[in-house]
Design an enzyme around this catalytic site. Structure first.
Site, short mmCIF file in Angstrom:
data_model
loop_
_atom_site.label_atom_id
_atom_site.label_comp_id
_atom_site.label_asym_id
_atom_site.label_seq_id
_atom_site.Cartn_x
_atom_site.Cartn_y
_atom_site.Cartn_z
N ASP A 42 0.85 -1.20 0.00
CA ASP A 42 0.00 0.00 0.00
C ASP A 42 0.88 1.24 0.00
O ASP A 42 2.06 1.18 0.37
CB ASP A 42 -0.95 0.02 1.21
CG ASP A 42 -0.25 0.12 2.55
OD1 ASP A 42 0.83 -0.51 2.71
OD2 ASP A 42 -0.76 0.82 3.44
N GLU A 59 0.08 -0.94 5.91
CA GLU A 59 1.16 -0.36 6.73
C GLU A 59 0.96 1.14 6.90
O GLU A 59 1.14 1.69 7.98
CB GLU A 59 2.53 -0.65 6.10
CG GLU A 59 3.70 -0.43 7.05
CD GLU A 59 4.17 1.00 7.20
OE1 GLU A 59 4.79 1.33 8.21
OE2 GLU A 59 3.90 1.83 6.29
N1 BES Z 1 8.72 3.05 5.45
C1 BES Z 1 8.14 3.94 6.38
C2 BES Z 1 8.90 4.06 7.67
C3 BES Z 1 10.29 4.59 7.55
C4 BES Z 1 10.61 5.57 6.63
C5 BES Z 1 11.26 4.12 8.36
C6 BES Z 1 11.88 6.05 6.52
C7 BES Z 1 12.53 4.61 8.27
C8 BES Z 1 12.85 5.57 7.33
C9 BES Z 1 6.72 3.50 6.67
O1 BES Z 1 6.01 3.17 5.50
C10 BES Z 1 5.97 4.64 7.29
O2 BES Z 1 5.74 5.61 6.63
N2 BES Z 1 5.56 4.50 8.56
C11 BES Z 1 4.74 5.46 9.20
C12 BES Z 1 3.97 4.85 10.32
C13 BES Z 1 2.62 4.35 9.93
C14 BES Z 1 1.88 3.87 11.15
C15 BES Z 1 1.79 5.33 9.18
C16 BES Z 1 5.55 6.58 9.77
O3 BES Z 1 6.72 6.38 10.16
O4 BES Z 1 5.01 7.69 9.83
MN MN Z 2 7.11 1.98 4.28
MN MN Z 3 5.35 5.08 4.54
#
Ligand code: BES
Ligand code: MN
Ligand code: MN
Length: 453
Positions: A87, A151
């Site tokens: 997604d 995610e």
């Molecule tokens: N891939 C990201 C997380 C990420 C990005 C980790 C860059 C390290 C470096 C993930 O898809 C993401 O965006 N996670 C969200 C949390 C989610 C609950 C919406 C975030 O970190 O805001």
């Molecule tokens: Mn991600």
């Molecule tokens: Mn993300």
């Protein structure tokens, strides 16, 4: 044929297949895209099957489906579970994209599209690395794939799926490419992820919008009050004022901080890239520490009153904000949600009422840097980049990683190939072709060093 020869020979097809996947707008947050989300799941399930995976299935959940597939070459051998997400974040505001978000385009050796880096491009490296190992007869252990579609909306149904499928998901290590590395000539491995508590607040004053001249100054303005309350959440040192907020924070030792200070980082370059005049954050900590080892609190959106064209003199009835807190070991996201709720309620003057609601969350995570799997990742990156990777702590969150540890009892390796400058979640998200191909080359080396290297 060697793995390298196979990748070189097929790289154009690999890219074309990724492009077809990126054309499907699998935006999980917006129900209008639910059909596309499903098509994106089917697309990758089919590619896994073609690559040689068995037991490929699309597992329905209360939300978007989870794609599963595996290749068990010998039950006596270790098993690597590859996790990722298909997604993507919404593409809005679309007018800020130089080329349309769901029409992948190559410019300067980079793939521009929503999801190019986060996380379709990085998941597809794993699918093609698996194909490469199958076609060159070089898979050294068992592999399972779990690719989810929620995610970006907090993985709300994945926990249930894991609890209900412990046997099916049994593995020795989880391998994830959903983070970034320092630079294309500076490989790194994340040894930590921050946790997340996501809240929404609503401040209500009068029951209807009022004339701001007739009533302004005499009746509480919820927008003014909300701003005052939000401002009170930090002190002059940018410490968070919520009582108990820091109680469980694991402080790093002087040695650990000294080791972290060696991470390559150029503050001027950082400011230039972000087009900011200066940085701002908690007193006493460096920029790397502020995002890596310190908890933070940010308003993600704020609204209320008149925001249309021109001006309207109005004292709004309500004002709201979405507030997230990034957490570090050993904070607990639910405990922080409670502390926030109590404190925010207390901050309210008697002239308004406040509603605080909890969205999703997840706990912070650390990877031990002495496990066989971690050392295999170090060896793989060293072999493909010709340089020892730097351990780093990511500011971002993948909330399900802490849950994998709780439910499956398994640690995750965070071997990402994106760059912080890839503009994930922003307009003009991109992913280098170099990074995509380097990932496909490095992943099989992880398997080799993990088992039979
Ligand atoms: N891939 C990201 C997380 C990420 C990005 C980790 C860059 C390290 C470096 C993930 O898809 C993401 O965006 N996670 C969200 C949390 C989610 C609950 C919406 C975030 O970190 O805001
Ligand atoms: Mn991600
Ligand atoms: Mn993300």
């Amino acid at each position: 044929m060697t793995q390298k020869e196979y990748i070189d020979k097929n790289q154009e097809r690999f890219l074309n297949e990724l492009f077809d996947w990126l054309r499907i707008p699998s935006v999980s947050a917006d129900s209008k895209f639910a059909g596309d989300v499903k098509r994106a799941a089917e697309y990758v399930a089919n590619k896994l099957k073609i690559a040689g995976a068995d037991n490929v299935s699309i597992e329905e959940t209360a939300g978007h489906p989870i794609v599963y597939g595996d290749k068990i070459i010998d039950p006596a051998l270790p098993t690597v579970l590859v996790y990722g997400h298909y997604d993507v974040q919404p593409s809005v505001p679309d007018n800020l994209w130089d080329t349309p978000p769901f029409e992948p385009t190559i410019r300067d050796g980079k793939i521009y599209a929503r999801g190019a880096c986060d996380d379709k491009g990085q998941v597809y490296m794993h699918v093609k690395a698996f194909e490469t190992m199958m076609q060159t007869d070089s898979l050294t252990c068992n592999v399972k794939f779990m690719i989810e579609g929620e995610e970006e909306v907090g993985s709300v149904n994945l926990g249930t799926f894991c609890r209900n499928n412990k046997e099916k998901l049994a593995c020795d290590v989880i391998l994830i490419s959903d983070t970034s590395m320092i630079a294309n000539d500076t490989p790194s491995l994340d040894v930590g992820l921050r946790g997340l508590t996501y809240m929404e607040v609503e401040v209500t004053g009068p029951s209807i919008d009022l004339h701001s001249g007739v009533y302004g100054g005499a009746v509480a303005n919820p927008a003014n009050v909300l701003c005052t309350m939000i401002a009170a959440l930090h002190d002059e040192n940018r410490h968070i004022t919520i009582p108990g907020f820091y109680d469980d924070v694991l402080e790093l030792s002087a040695e650990e901080r000294a080791a972290m200070a060696k991470t390559p980082f150029d503050l001027e370059e950082y400011k230039n890239e972000l087009k900011i005049n200066d940085v701002m954050g908690e007193a006493g900590y460096s920029t790397i520490e502020r995002t890596g080892i310190r908890p933070t609190l940010d308003v993600n959106g704020i609204w209320g009153g008149y925001t249309g064209e021109g001006s309207k003199t109005v004292l709004p009835s309500k004002a709201s904000a979405k507030i997230s807190m990034r957490l570090v070991p050993n904070q607990n996201w639910e405990k922080i949600a409670d502390l926030f709720t109590n404190y925010f309620q207390q901050l309210a003057p008697p002239s308004v009422t406040v509603k605080v609601t909890r969205h999703h969350g997840g706990n912070p995570y650390v990877t031990p840097s002495d496990s066989p799997a971690y050392l295999a990742a170090v060896a793989a990156l060293k072999e493909s980049f010709g340089k020892e990777p730097v351990p780093t702590r990511s500011g971002g969150s993948i909330p399900i990683v802490a849950l994998f540890e709780d439910v499956l009892g398994v640690k995750s390796i965070l071997m990402g190939f994106g760059l912080d400058s890839d503009a994930i979640h922003s307009p003009n998200e991109k992913f280098g072709i170099f990074n995509f191909l380097k990932g496909i080359e490095t992943i099989p080396l992880f398997f080799k060093h993990y088992v039979g290297g």
